[in-house]
Design a protein around this motif. Sequence first.
Motif, mmCIF file in Angstrom:
data_model
loop_
_atom_site.group_PDB
_atom_site.id
_atom_site.type_symbol
_atom_site.label_atom_id
_atom_site.label_comp_id
_atom_site.label_asym_id
_atom_site.label_seq_id
_atom_site.Cartn_x
_atom_site.Cartn_y
_atom_site.Cartn_z
ATOM 1 N N LEU A 88 0.855 -1.186 0.000
ATOM 2 C CA LEU A 88 0.000 0.000 0.000
ATOM 3 C C LEU A 88 0.891 1.235 0.000
ATOM 4 O O LEU A 88 1.709 1.406 0.914
ATOM 5 C CB LEU A 88 -0.886 0.008 1.251
ATOM 6 C CG LEU A 88 -2.154 -0.824 1.253
ATOM 7 C CD1 LEU A 88 -3.171 -0.229 0.308
ATOM 8 C CD2 LEU A 88 -1.929 -2.273 0.918
ATOM 9 N N ASP A 89 0.736 2.067 -1.025
ATOM 10 C CA ASP A 89 1.653 3.194 -1.178
ATOM 11 C C ASP A 89 0.942 4.281 -1.992
ATOM 12 O O ASP A 89 0.463 3.999 -3.091
ATOM 13 C CB ASP A 89 2.906 2.694 -1.935
ATOM 14 C CG ASP A 89 3.994 3.749 -2.013
ATOM 15 O OD1 ASP A 89 3.698 4.939 -1.821
ATOM 16 O OD2 ASP A 89 5.143 3.368 -2.278
ATOM 17 N N PRO A 90 0.868 5.521 -1.450
ATOM 18 C CA PRO A 90 0.189 6.575 -2.213
ATOM 19 C C PRO A 90 0.849 6.841 -3.572
ATOM 20 O O PRO A 90 0.228 7.454 -4.440
ATOM 21 C CB PRO A 90 0.255 7.804 -1.292
ATOM 22 C CG PRO A 90 1.259 7.484 -0.249
ATOM 23 C CD PRO A 90 1.362 5.990 -0.148
ATOM 24 N N VAL A 131 0.259 -0.359 -4.831
ATOM 25 C CA VAL A 131 -1.077 0.140 -5.150
ATOM 26 C C VAL A 131 -1.486 1.267 -4.208
ATOM 27 O O VAL A 131 -1.258 1.206 -3.000
ATOM 28 C CB VAL A 131 -2.119 -1.002 -5.087
ATOM 29 C CG1 VAL A 131 -3.471 -0.521 -5.576
ATOM 30 C CG2 VAL A 131 -1.669 -2.195 -5.914
ATOM 31 N N SER A 132 -2.124 2.285 -4.796
ATOM 32 C CA SER A 132 -2.652 3.428 -4.043
ATOM 33 C C SER A 132 -4.166 3.369 -4.077
ATOM 34 O O SER A 132 -4.768 2.967 -5.077
ATOM 35 C CB SER A 132 -2.173 4.729 -4.690
ATOM 36 O OG SER A 132 -2.903 5.819 -4.184
ATOM 37 N N GLY A 134 -5.987 6.107 -3.879
ATOM 38 C CA GLY A 134 -6.415 7.287 -4.627
ATOM 39 C C GLY A 134 -5.405 8.399 -4.421
ATOM 40 O O GLY A 134 -4.443 8.241 -3.663
ATOM 41 N N TYR A 136 -4.599 10.885 -2.672
ATOM 42 C CA TYR A 136 -4.602 11.592 -1.389
ATOM 43 C C TYR A 136 -3.774 10.754 -0.442
ATOM 44 O O TYR A 136 -3.556 9.571 -0.692
ATOM 45 C CB TYR A 136 -6.033 11.771 -0.849
ATOM 46 C CG TYR A 136 -6.901 10.583 -1.100
ATOM 47 C CD1 TYR A 136 -7.775 10.554 -2.186
ATOM 48 C CD2 TYR A 136 -6.828 9.458 -0.290
ATOM 49 C CE1 TYR A 136 -8.552 9.444 -2.452
ATOM 50 C CE2 TYR A 136 -7.601 8.351 -0.536
ATOM 51 C CZ TYR A 136 -8.467 8.351 -1.625
ATOM 52 O OH TYR A 136 -9.221 7.241 -1.883
ATOM 53 N N VAL A 137 -3.316 11.370 0.642
ATOM 54 C CA VAL A 137 -2.435 10.631 1.555
ATOM 55 C C VAL A 137 -3.186 10.303 2.840
ATOM 56 O O VAL A 137 -3.766 11.181 3.483
ATOM 57 C CB VAL A 137 -1.155 11.439 1.865
ATOM 58 C CG1 VAL A 137 -0.254 10.651 2.806
ATOM 59 C CG2 VAL A 137 -0.411 11.753 0.576
ATOM 60 N N GLY A 141 -1.685 2.504 5.487
ATOM 61 C CA GLY A 141 -2.272 1.720 4.403
ATOM 62 C C GLY A 141 -3.505 0.910 4.795
ATOM 63 O O GLY A 141 -4.161 0.323 3.929
HETATM 64 N N1 ADE Z 1 -0.870 5.076 2.540
HETATM 65 C C1 ADE Z 1 -1.022 6.401 2.690
HETATM 66 N N2 ADE Z 1 -1.786 6.917 1.730
HETATM 67 C C2 ADE Z 1 -2.150 5.891 0.920
HETATM 68 C C3 ADE Z 1 -2.939 5.783 -0.257
HETATM 69 N N3 ADE Z 1 -3.536 6.828 -0.820
HETATM 70 N N4 ADE Z 1 -3.075 4.561 -0.808
HETATM 71 C C4 ADE Z 1 -2.480 3.484 -0.263
HETATM 72 N N5 ADE Z 1 -1.732 3.525 0.839
HETATM 73 C C5 ADE Z 1 -1.559 4.719 1.442
#
Ligand code: ADE
Length: 239
Positions: A88-90, A131-132, A134, A136-137, A141
Amino acid sequence: MRIDVLTLFPRMFEGPMGESIIGKARDKGLLDIRVSNFRDFSDNKHQTVDDYPYGGGAGMLLKVQPIFDNIEAIKQERPEVTPRVILLDPAGKKFDQHMAEEFSKEEQLVFICGHYEGYDERIRTLVTDEVSLGDYVLTGGELGAMVMIDATVRLLPDVLGNNLSAQTDSHSTGLLEHPQYTRPADFRGMKVPEVLTNGNHKLIEEWQTKESLRRTYLRRPDMLAAYELTPQMEKWLAE
Ligand code: ADE
């Protein structure tokens, strides 16, 4: 399907993943969700999971060792399966219905939920997908993983009472779903469109397709641009 989640906050999953359709899928044995705290895998006596970045910079990074050991323990449980490992990563690829469909075909999914400012880059060597949720932060995750699990699990065979409903959803067909009504036929003067009550299935289907098209045109022109219109649909749009 087997789903593993790596998180520092396992309790976040206790409520949401036990209720409603996901809870029922677990009760029926269609889904096995295991949540682990990767802090338990830290080889450091203070069980630290984060540290300062080499070269300086703001914030802390998740260390590589606890996450590596946790993933290895999960893989050792079922050596015959190659799981999909999702970070999980923005900054990852944006999650969508197509991705949920791909995930639903896998035997095992592993979600790694980050916190703090980011990951030690070497963690990425473990993963198949970044994968994000969306643009936004979030603070972590976890909420993203829960959304992805929910969207994926409802596509598994026998999870939804009515298997057809997943196939006709907004986003599955490429168009938004048409308006729907249930009884009463007249509520405070707001009437159900006549065509839906007269039993002519050909006219009903035509109305539904037209309304799907109208709704998509007005709300999501980006989806319409990617959709292959039939000649009849082209005509309706020109009207
Ligand atoms: N961690 C922080 N922001 C995230 C996002 N938009 N999607 C997935 N993981 C996240």
